[in-house]
Design a protein around this motif. Structure first.
Motif, short mmCIF file in Angstrom:
data_model
loop_
_atom_site.label_atom_id
_atom_site.label_comp_id
_atom_site.label_asym_id
_atom_site.label_seq_id
_atom_site.Cartn_x
_atom_site.Cartn_y
_atom_site.Cartn_z
N LEU A 119 12.12 14.08 5.32
CA LEU A 119 11.15 14.10 6.40
C LEU A 119 10.85 15.52 6.86
CD1 LEU A 119 12.41 11.09 8.56
CD2 LEU A 119 10.55 11.12 6.90
N SER A 148 20.05 11.20 7.91
CA SER A 148 18.78 10.85 7.28
C SER A 148 18.46 9.37 7.50
CB SER A 148 18.85 11.17 5.78
OG SER A 148 17.64 10.87 5.15
N ARG A 195 17.19 8.83 10.96
CA ARG A 195 15.82 9.30 11.16
C ARG A 195 14.79 8.31 10.64
NH1 ARG A 195 17.58 15.26 9.08
NH2 ARG A 195 18.44 16.01 11.06
N VAL A 196 15.22 7.37 9.81
CA VAL A 196 14.34 6.28 9.38
C VAL A 196 14.48 5.08 10.31
CG1 VAL A 196 13.86 4.63 7.53
CG2 VAL A 196 14.38 7.02 6.97
N SER A 208 11.71 3.47 13.37
CA SER A 208 11.19 2.19 12.87
C SER A 208 11.51 1.07 13.83
CB SER A 208 11.78 1.90 11.49
OG SER A 208 11.41 2.89 10.55
N VAL A 215 10.00 -0.68 4.84
CA VAL A 215 11.02 -0.01 5.66
C VAL A 215 12.37 -0.71 5.48
CG1 VAL A 215 11.68 0.63 8.00
CG2 VAL A 215 9.28 0.70 7.32
N VAL A 251 15.75 1.03 3.97
CA VAL A 251 17.00 1.11 4.74
C VAL A 251 18.14 0.46 3.97
CG1 VAL A 251 18.16 0.29 6.83
CG2 VAL A 251 15.87 1.28 6.97
N LEU A 298 5.95 7.75 6.55
CA LEU A 298 6.66 6.59 7.07
C LEU A 298 6.06 6.14 8.41
CD1 LEU A 298 9.10 4.61 7.08
CD2 LEU A 298 10.36 6.37 8.31
#
Length: 840
Positions: free
Chosen positions: A501, A601, A604-605, A609, A649, A653, A779
């Motif tokens: 990202l 990381s 951060r997703v 979300s 997403v 994940v 994203l």
């Protein structure tokens, strides 16, 4: 434990009585005490029988150690300086005119005899002369006796429990009293020295540490920042028994954290307090008390004692130390070498208090006060105020004003205003300078004279106005894009915990500042990138990495397909890119650092979300609670409904959780580091079981994507032409037939070929920054477009696509800004108590 109580007062034969026990262990071999004694004896003969002043230009090597022991054994007063500081050597030689100079040279010890005898009157007790700072050529030296050395070495060996089987790694300079005390305390115990000048950030140091079975090493406060950077807390060091810390105050929270780490990993942390004037050590904090009393210096060393002398006008008194290790006195000229004992107790200059449990705590420096505009200012308190604001600082000054150096990327104006307000000083009395690194001495202590030299020249003002970024701005670009104020020239994108990202935003800015970047720029240091030549003139075409271009194009195609502007499926290609970026950014360094980056990381997703889907759940009737928790693929309906909008997403994940858990297994992590490409192929082979429905992994539909992620991983790990051809062949064999849609399959293969074989793709310069924004925010655009395009679709399909992009970019920018804003808010909240405690 076997202590030799007279090491520095006996002949060399007593050193040899430890026989074949290892005395010095280096990368090149092992030297026994008998062999060390023979070498020392040879230098003793070369020095001659007449007592003379000897200067040793020392390094952390065997030759310097032999010269040190030879001079002390033969009774020659020894002046120790650094071989790597010629200016200091020249200054001390000019000031004291030594009779003999020893220096390591070409694997041996060069002896320069400046006169046959001596011109000095040398006191019988004088044994060693050390600089008070351990680094400069200042003529002010500490005079130490043989008894000082022996008694302090004995005391240290006693409270550390040093025995013949211990081996200490020499992590500190030979010329620094702390480093020298490690040598003395181990030799007096018949223990071994793992002799090296390697830094703790050098992997070779830890290889040597393990190979030689080192049981301890010494650290200063700055060392722990370096240890944290290399993942020391999780290193496998089975022989490590304890770590010592001195050379300045280590923050209590760090003492507690490292003490607890030691308890968890099976080693002890000894926090110590000392000074050159006390031959090295005056106090130590027993390891079992470190976590509970991290702000104290502990108890006096064996044979020593403290008293606290009241200081008029201050609530705390001055700490005064007595013991057999207190120096004879200072020397400032050759004539002072004839003086005997002038000091019987050491006034430390530290303000301290004694707790009911017998532990002593240092609360400040008596001498670290300045009086500005009639107000008494504690320089230590200045540093603590800034520490509460999250800034590492060093403060000095005069009665004219404060001079403060602050490390890293900081808002100098804001910090200066806070200081002036808290201290009740005029703003003009605070000169605050932001530096990349605080100036430090070889010992790791702050170099306060160098801080004073940072004062802005009178009449100067900072430059203002916009300008084009260039190579000199690389450190600040890294700091801003990664939100890391601690960027150093030796850091890389990977070592700073960068991920996919942040990669895009950083690479676009670097490309603007430096021109076309090398394909491995994320592995190059900040210093290397700063040294690249700045591009000249305007360019019509810029070059960006294929992964950036593919992400930007793919997200536009995804949004366009959903508004039915055109259909060009690219979502599965993004899983290849995700695997490619995971292997590049998350698989460097030791296991703790890797795991930390992977978890960050993943967060951060997940966090943005979940937050967005929760809002979508509240605003519409399209989603369920399972969507918020990213579980629709597991427990949601099997028919395709609006609840499947966020399948991408969820799958991303699931895959990231799986690979993070996989690499958390130590032996698998070691295997990946040992054979990275073979590991990637093995993982790909396993995931292909789900691609061909040989094994049903129970993952949500649509089709399994783990194998596409593994395919991208293999591309990133393909370092040779043969390996790249292997991945290309695997893709050509496995992708066709997966979708029964030739164009969709061709898209994945073409994208993979670009990642594998093409280092950069041309992009019109006017679109360079936009491309970067789209890629970095891909994203977030994916998340946002499900709510945005239905609102804009009445305006037309093109308008719907175009409208979704800035909303997603805005959400990406918000998610980048919020953590920084929260950190600043927390710092300001933490600073409030500190402000209230400052008195005029």
């Amino acid at each position: 434990m076997s202590l030799d109580p007279d090491l520095f007062q006996v002949t060399i034969t007593d050193l040899a009585r430890h026989g074949e026990r290892p005395a010095v262990l280096t990368a090149g071999g092992v030297l026994s005490y008998r062999e060390l004694a023979e070498r020392v004896d040879d230098v003793v003969r070369r020095l001659g029988p007449e007592r003379r002043l000897v200067m040793l230009a020392a390094r952390n090597d065997l030759e310097s150690l032999v010269g040190y022991l030879a001079a002390l054994t033969a009774g020659h007063p020894l002046l120790v300086t650094s071989a790597d500081k010629p200016a200091a050597q020249e200054s001390l030689a000019a000031a004291y005119d030594p009779d003999v100079v020893l220096r390591p040279s070409d694997g041996g010890l060069a002896l320069e005899e400046r006169r046959p005898g001596t011109r000095h009157d040398l006191h019988p007790e004088l044994a060693l002369l050390l600089s008070t700072s351990g680094s400069t050529g200042s003529p002010k030296l500490v005079r130490l006796s043989r008894s000082n050395l022996m008694e302090n070495a004995r005391a240290i060996a006693e409270y550390l429990g040093i025995g013949p089987d211990d081996r200490a790694a020499t992590t500190l300079p030979f010329t620094y009293c702390y480093g020298l005390s490690v040598i003395n305390s181990h030799l007096i115990s018949g223990a071994g020295l793992v002799l090296t000048d390697l830094s703790v950030v050098d992997p070779c140091f830890w290889e040597l540490f393990r190979d030689r079975g080192a049981t301890s090493f010494a650290a200063v406060p700055y060392s722990f920042d370096l240890l944290d950077r290399v993942g020391f807390a999780e290193m496998d060091l089975p022989s490590l028994r304890y770590v010592t810390q001195a050379g300045g105050r280590l923050a209590p929270d760090k003492v507690r954290a490292w003490a607890e780490t030691g308890q968890r990993r099976g080693w002890d942390l000894f926090v110590m307090y000392g000074a050159t004037e006390a031959t090295a050590r005056m106090a130590y904090l027993p390891p079992d008390l470190a976590a509970g009393h991290p702000g104290t210096i502990g108890v006096p060393v064996p044979g020593g004692s403290f008293r606290i002398e009241p200081v008029e006008g201050l609530p705390d008194g001055e700490l005064v130390y007595s013991g057999p290790n207190v120096m004879l006195g200072y020397a400032e000229s050759p004539e002072d070498l004839a003086l005997g004992r002038q000091v019987h107790e050491l006034r430390t200059g530290d303000l301290a208090r004694r707790h009911e449990n017998g532990l002593y705590e240092v609360v400040g420096r008596r001498s670290r006060f300045v009086k500005i505009a009639g107000l008494r200012v504690d320089l230590g308190q200045v540093e603590r105020i800034l520490a509460d604001l999250g800034a590492t600082a060093a403060a000095t000054g005069t009665d004219d004003g404060l001079i403060v150096a602050v490390e890293g990327e900081q808002d100098a104006g804001m910090l200066a205003k806070v200081l002036a307000s808290d201290l009740g000083l005029p703003r003009a009395a605070v000169d605050l300078q932001v530096v990349e690194r605080l100036p430090r001495l070889a010992s790791g202590k702050i170099d306060y004279p160098a801080v004073r030299d940072l004062a802005a020249p009178e009449g100067t003002a900072p430059a203002v106005g916009p300008r084009r970024e260039g190579p000199a701005d690389v450190p600040s670009i890294f700091a801003e894009c990664l939100d890391r104020p601690d960027v150093t020239p030796s850091d890389t994108f990977v070592s700073l915990d960068g991920d996919s990202l942040s990669y895009v935003a950083l690479s676009v800015r670097l490309e603007a500042a430096l021109g076309q970047l090398p394909s491995d720029w994320h592995l190059r240091t900040v210093g290397e990138l700063s040294g690249r030549r700045e591009p000249r003139g305007r360019r019509l075409v810029s070059f960006l990495e294929p992964s950036i271009v593919l992400r930007a194009v793919a997200i536009i195609c995804i949004v366009a397909a959903h508004v039915e502007l055109f259909t060009f499926h690219t979502a599965h290609l993004l899983f290849v890119v995700a695997g490619f970026n995971f292997a590049r950014f998350q698989l460097s360094g030791e296991r703790p650092a890797r795991l930390r980056r992977q978890v960050r990381s993943l967060a951060r997703v997940v966090v943005p979300s979940v937050a967005f889907i929760a809002v979508a759940y509240l605003l519409t009737d399209n989603y369920s609670i399972a969507n918020i928790f990213l579980l629709n693929g597991m427990i949601g309906p099997q028919e395709v409904t609006s609840e499947w909008h966020f399948w991408f997403v969820e799958m991303l994940v699931y895959v990231l959780v799986a690979v993070t858990a996989l690499l958390a297994v130590p032996w698998l992590d070691r295997l990946e580091r040992r054979v990275p490409f073979a590991f990637a192929l093995g993982l790909l082979a396993v995931t292909l079981l789900s691609r061909y429905d040989i094994v049903d992994p129970g993952l949500p539909k649509p089709m399994p994507v783990f194998w596409l992620f593994a395919l991208g991983w293999a591309v990133a790990r393909a370092g040779t032409t043969y390996q790249r051809w292997t991945v290309t062949a695997v893709a050509a064999l496995t992708v066709p037939g997966f979708f029964d849609h030739p164009l969709r399959e061709a898209t994945i293969i073409v994208g993979l070929l670009l990642l594998t074989w093409v280092p950069a793709l041309p992009v019109p310069s006017v679109l360079r920054r936009v491309t970067g924004w789209l890629a970095a925010a891909s994203l977030f655009i994916y998340l946002a477009h499900w709510l945005v395009y239905p609102v804009l679709l009445p305006l037309g399909q093109v308008a719907a696509v175009i409208g979704c992009l800035p909303v997603g970019i805005g959400y990406w920018a918000l998610c980048r800004w919020l953590p920084t804003a929260f950190t600043r808010w927390r710092r300001s909240r933490n600073a409030a108590p500190a402000r209230e405690s400052v008195s005029a």
